[in-house]
Design an enzyme around this catalytic site. Structure first.
Site, short mmCIF file in Angstrom:
data_model
loop_
_atom_site.label_atom_id
_atom_site.label_comp_id
_atom_site.label_asym_id
_atom_site.label_seq_id
_atom_site.Cartn_x
_atom_site.Cartn_y
_atom_site.Cartn_z
N SER A 65 -1.11 -2.37 4.03
CA SER A 65 -0.51 -2.48 5.54
C SER A 65 -0.51 -3.69 6.08
CB SER A 65 -0.97 -1.47 6.28
OG SER A 65 -0.84 -0.01 5.75
N GLY A 125 -7.61 -0.07 0.21
CA GLY A 125 -6.26 -0.46 -0.40
C GLY A 125 -5.01 -0.17 0.69
N CYS A 126 -5.07 0.82 1.42
CA CYS A 126 -4.31 1.07 2.35
C CYS A 126 -4.16 0.08 3.61
CB CYS A 126 -4.37 2.57 3.08
SG CYS A 126 -4.37 3.68 1.66
N THR A 127 -5.35 -0.30 3.92
CA THR A 127 -5.47 -1.34 4.79
C THR A 127 -4.89 -2.56 4.33
OG1 THR A 127 -7.29 -0.28 5.96
CG2 THR A 127 -7.10 -2.41 6.25
#
Length: 155
Positions: free
Chosen positions: A49, A44-46
């Site tokens: 970002s 999710g963070c990738t």
């Protein structure tokens, strides 16, 4: 969950990045999109970002700087940025000071286990340092577009 609400003065921040430092004071006069995410190189963070990086030119056209923050080190942020061609600044808040002041350090629950972690959240801060929009418990799909629309509306 504490932290600033819409209309509040944004808590100041000054964080190390893989290229130097990023601070609210240095961005005064510009809209700032400040997004908190749990961990570099997780799915999710990738995705989040990369989404903000792909829309960086659109945010800049709206007068907005985009800054992501997690507890990862500046060195780890540098590797994360290089691996995924990220163009947004990533601030390292290893001691959680800024994360806590923005109310993004929360109790979470996974498989019945409770722990403290970062709530995926985003703050839209105007050029005077006032919080104009707050998104908590962010779901990644469509989020970058929502934030961009709100940033454009501040122009």
């Amino acid at each position: 969950m504490s932290g600033p609400s819409e209309g509040d003065k944004a808590p100041d921040f000054d964080l190390p990045t893989d290229t130097g430092r990023v601070s609210l004071a240095a961005l005064k006069g510009r809209t700032v999109v400040l997004f908190f995410y749990p961990k570099d190189d997780t799915p999710g963070c990738t995705t989040e970002s990369i989404g903000f990086s792909q829309a960086k030119a659109d945010f800049e056209a709206a007068g907005a700087a985009v800054v992501g923050v997690s507890k990862d080190t500046a060195v780890k942020h540098g590797k994360f940025r290089a691996k995924h061609d990220l163009t947004v600044e990533l601030g390292s808040d290893a001691d959680s000071d800024v994360i806590e002041r923005y109310g993004a350090w929360v109790q979470k629950k996974l498989y019945g286990r409770e722990y403290m972690g970062i709530d995926r959240s985003t703050f839209l801060i105007d050029g005077e340092g006032v919080v104009r929009r707050v998104w908590r418990k962010v779901k990644v799909p469509g989020h970058v577009e929502q934030v961009l629309e709100a940033a454009r509306a501040l122009r």
